[in-house]
Design an enzyme around this catalytic site. Sequence first.
Site, PDB file in Angstrom:
ATOM      1  N   LYS A  13      46.196  40.410  44.562  1.00 40.60           N
ATOM      2  CA  LYS A  13      45.512  39.058  45.010  1.00 40.60           C
ATOM      3  C   LYS A  13      46.387  38.238  45.725  1.00 40.60           C
ATOM      4  O   LYS A  13      46.141  37.724  46.786  1.00 40.60           O
ATOM      5  CB  LYS A  13      44.923  38.647  43.656  1.00 40.60           C
ATOM      6  N   ARG A  88      37.766  33.209  35.992  1.00 43.63           N
ATOM      7  CA  ARG A  88      38.402  34.399  35.320  1.00 43.63           C
ATOM      8  C   ARG A  88      37.514  34.640  34.047  1.00 43.63           C
ATOM      9  O   ARG A  88      37.653  35.385  33.391  1.00 43.63           O
ATOM     10  CB  ARG A  88      39.775  34.048  34.872  1.00 43.63           C
ATOM     11  N   ARG A 127      57.316  44.366  39.698  1.00 43.65           N
ATOM     12  CA  ARG A 127      57.483  42.957  40.474  1.00 43.65           C
ATOM     13  C   ARG A 127      58.462  42.196  40.265  1.00 43.65           C
ATOM     14  O   ARG A 127      59.079  41.909  39.196  1.00 43.65           O
ATOM     15  CB  ARG A 127      55.981  42.590  40.307  1.00 43.65           C
ATOM     16  N   ARG A 160      58.517  38.253  35.715  1.00 40.24           N
ATOM     17  CA  ARG A 160      57.625  37.361  34.912  1.00 40.24           C
ATOM     18  C   ARG A 160      57.723  37.959  33.338  1.00 40.24           C
ATOM     19  O   ARG A 160      57.343  39.173  33.362  1.00 40.24           O
ATOM     20  CB  ARG A 160      56.287  37.374  35.587  1.00 40.24           C
ATOM     21  N   ARG A 171      46.595  42.152  29.046  1.00 35.36           N
ATOM     22  CA  ARG A 171      46.178  41.248  30.104  1.00 35.36           C
ATOM     23  C   ARG A 171      45.139  42.191  30.705  1.00 35.36           C
ATOM     24  O   ARG A 171      44.064  41.820  31.200  1.00 35.36           O
ATOM     25  CB  ARG A 171      47.343  40.981  31.123  1.00 35.36           C
TER      26      ARG A 171
HETATM   27  P1  AP5 Z   1      50.580  40.766  43.229  1.00 36.07           P
HETATM   28  O1  AP5 Z   1      49.966  40.378  44.661  1.00 36.07           O
HETATM   29  O2  AP5 Z   1      51.562  39.832  42.658  1.00 36.07           O
HETATM   30  O3  AP5 Z   1      49.115  41.110  42.353  1.00 36.07           O
HETATM   31  P2  AP5 Z   1      48.267  39.936  41.567  1.00 36.07           P
HETATM   32  O4  AP5 Z   1      46.763  40.586  41.941  1.00 36.07           O
HETATM   33  O5  AP5 Z   1      48.509  38.562  42.238  1.00 36.07           O
HETATM   34  O6  AP5 Z   1      48.579  40.126  40.366  1.00 36.07           O
HETATM   35  P3  AP5 Z   1      48.875  38.880  39.199  1.00 36.07           P
HETATM   36  O7  AP5 Z   1      49.708  39.756  37.938  1.00 36.07           O
HETATM   37  O8  AP5 Z   1      49.242  37.712  39.825  1.00 36.07           O
HETATM   38  O9  AP5 Z   1      47.411  38.783  38.720  1.00 36.07           O
HETATM   39  P4  AP5 Z   1      47.077  37.936  37.390  1.00 36.07           P
HETATM   40  O10 AP5 Z   1      45.612  37.688  37.618  1.00 36.07           O
HETATM   41  O11 AP5 Z   1      47.418  38.537  36.234  1.00 36.07           O
HETATM   42  O12 AP5 Z   1      48.005  36.635  37.320  1.00 36.07           O
HETATM   43  P5  AP5 Z   1      47.935  35.103  37.601  1.00 36.07           P
HETATM   44  O13 AP5 Z   1      49.262  34.550  38.052  1.00 36.07           O
HETATM   45  O14 AP5 Z   1      46.540  34.928  38.368  1.00 36.07           O
HETATM   46  O15 AP5 Z   1      51.100  42.216  43.344  1.00 36.07           O
HETATM   47  C1  AP5 Z   1      51.683  42.905  42.257  1.00 36.07           C
HETATM   48  C2  AP5 Z   1      52.790  43.727  42.670  1.00 36.07           C
HETATM   49  O16 AP5 Z   1      52.475  44.625  43.729  1.00 36.07           O
HETATM   50  C3  AP5 Z   1      53.889  42.955  43.413  1.00 36.07           C
HETATM   51  O17 AP5 Z   1      55.215  43.184  43.201  1.00 36.07           O
HETATM   52  C4  AP5 Z   1      53.397  43.436  44.912  1.00 36.07           C
HETATM   53  O18 AP5 Z   1      54.959  43.119  45.902  1.00 36.07           O
HETATM   54  C5  AP5 Z   1      53.052  44.930  45.044  1.00 36.07           C
HETATM   55  N1  AP5 Z   1      52.062  45.221  45.755  1.00 36.07           N
HETATM   56  C6  AP5 Z   1      50.872  44.327  46.271  1.00 36.07           C
HETATM   57  N2  AP5 Z   1      50.253  44.907  47.087  1.00 36.07           N
HETATM   58  C7  AP5 Z   1      50.607  46.228  47.254  1.00 36.07           C
HETATM   59  C8  AP5 Z   1      50.424  47.320  48.095  1.00 36.07           C
HETATM   60  N3  AP5 Z   1      49.217  47.659  48.753  1.00 36.07           N
HETATM   61  N4  AP5 Z   1      51.137  48.551  47.930  1.00 36.07           N
HETATM   62  C9  AP5 Z   1      52.238  48.540  46.915  1.00 36.07           C
HETATM   63  N5  AP5 Z   1      52.585  47.268  46.063  1.00 36.07           N
HETATM   64  C10 AP5 Z   1      51.760  46.281  46.288  1.00 36.07           C
HETATM   65  O19 AP5 Z   1      47.546  34.761  36.240  1.00 36.07           O
HETATM   66  C11 AP5 Z   1      48.778  34.536  34.933  1.00 36.07           C
HETATM   67  C12 AP5 Z   1      48.262  34.044  33.725  1.00 36.07           C
HETATM   68  O20 AP5 Z   1      47.880  32.567  34.050  1.00 36.07           O
HETATM   69  C13 AP5 Z   1      46.938  34.403  33.099  1.00 36.07           C
HETATM   70  O21 AP5 Z   1      47.326  35.717  32.354  1.00 36.07           O
HETATM   71  C14 AP5 Z   1      46.567  33.200  32.305  1.00 36.07           C
HETATM   72  O22 AP5 Z   1      47.602  32.864  31.181  1.00 36.07           O
HETATM   73  C15 AP5 Z   1      46.777  32.154  33.514  1.00 36.07           C
HETATM   74  N6  AP5 Z   1      45.629  31.860  34.156  1.00 36.07           N
HETATM   75  C16 AP5 Z   1      45.688  31.826  35.587  1.00 36.07           C
HETATM   76  N7  AP5 Z   1      44.305  31.675  36.038  1.00 36.07           N
HETATM   77  C17 AP5 Z   1      43.753  31.446  34.898  1.00 36.07           C
HETATM   78  C18 AP5 Z   1      42.241  31.048  34.818  1.00 36.07           C
HETATM   79  N8  AP5 Z   1      41.593  30.936  35.894  1.00 36.07           N
HETATM   80  N9  AP5 Z   1      41.714  30.684  33.619  1.00 36.07           N
HETATM   81  C19 AP5 Z   1      42.698  30.851  32.514  1.00 36.07           C
HETATM   82  N10 AP5 Z   1      43.980  31.225  32.598  1.00 36.07           N
HETATM   83  C20 AP5 Z   1      44.622  31.379  33.865  1.00 36.07           C
HETATM   84 MG    MG Z   2      49.008  36.665  41.587  1.00 35.14          MG
END
Ligand code: AP5
Ligand code: MG
Length: 213
Positions: A13, A88, A127, A160, A171
């Site tokens: 994402k 979410r 990552r 992270r 997660r």
């Molecule tokens: P990346 O693009 O970083 O993936 P992502 O989908 O953004 O994954 P996240 O881990 O950030 O998602 P998440 O939803 O768990 O975390 P968030 O920060 O929202 O890619 C991942 C890796 O793969 C990278 O190393 C990249 O280089 C690689 N990659 C990408 N594309 C590729 C490809 N095509 N081929 C190969 N490699 C590739 O949330 C974190 C925490 O915040 C939650 O657990 C919660 O505690 C809190 N939080 C956030 N939003 C909310 C909400 N709305 N409500 C409540 N709590 C929340």
């Molecule tokens: Mg992300």
Amino acid sequence: MRLILVGPPGAGKGTQAVYLAAHYGIPHISTGDIFRANIKGETELGKLAKSYLDSGNLVPDSVTNEMLKERVGQSDAAGGFLLDGYPRNVGQAEFLEGVLVEKKITLDAVLELSIPGEEIIKRLSGRRVCRNCGTTSHIIFDRSKVDGLCDSCGGELYQREDDKEEVIAHRLSVYAEQTEPIIAFYRELGLLKVINAIGEVSEISANAVATLK
Ligand code: AP5
Ligand code: MG
């Protein structure tokens, strides 16, 4: 363009959002990034959010919803926005509907990034994130030129806390139980588009843009 990106942790994402936000000229609003910036800045919000992020649990809706409403009300989001990591759960999706009605605006699409579980583990465990500018890389798929240092700004790369193996598993279960139901919610509203999130980053971006046309 008002767009939501949805998909499990590690679906890409954040990676795709950087491209799509630039392509459409809209701000990339990641609730996860906002929480991490607050944790880094040691704000009250950061102190509250830290234990939830570190353990892979959702921050309470009462906190997240108000934070999101405030962010989409900022002037740079007046012409559109890309939400990454919000909503979410169904409660957040309903809250967002209320915000949109209040502002008399509508969503254009909800783009689901579809990816199998084994790929997620590889992506998340490798990552690395820049402590300084937040740019994401990967120790195998998107290696930085100098080990441990960010290509964009030279800052230190770190893993992270929630990318450690035991937290990743939690997660994924939080995603399945709490977030996946929003996919049916948006399908019923006729807004859902699904794309394959496996392949080169640029191919996935091109497919996203073609699907959204
Ligand atoms: P990346 O693009 O970083 O993936 P992502 O989908 O953004 O994954 P996240 O881990 O950030 O998602 P998440 O939803 O768990 O975390 P968030 O920060 O929202 O890619 C991942 C890796 O793969 C990278 O190393 C990249 O280089 C690689 N990659 C990408 N594309 C590729 C490809 N095509 N081929 C190969 N490699 C590739 O949330 C974190 C925490 O915040 C939650 O657990 C919660 O505690 C809190 N939080 C956030 N939003 C909310 C909400 N709305 N409500 C409540 N709590 C929340
Ligand atoms: Mg992300």
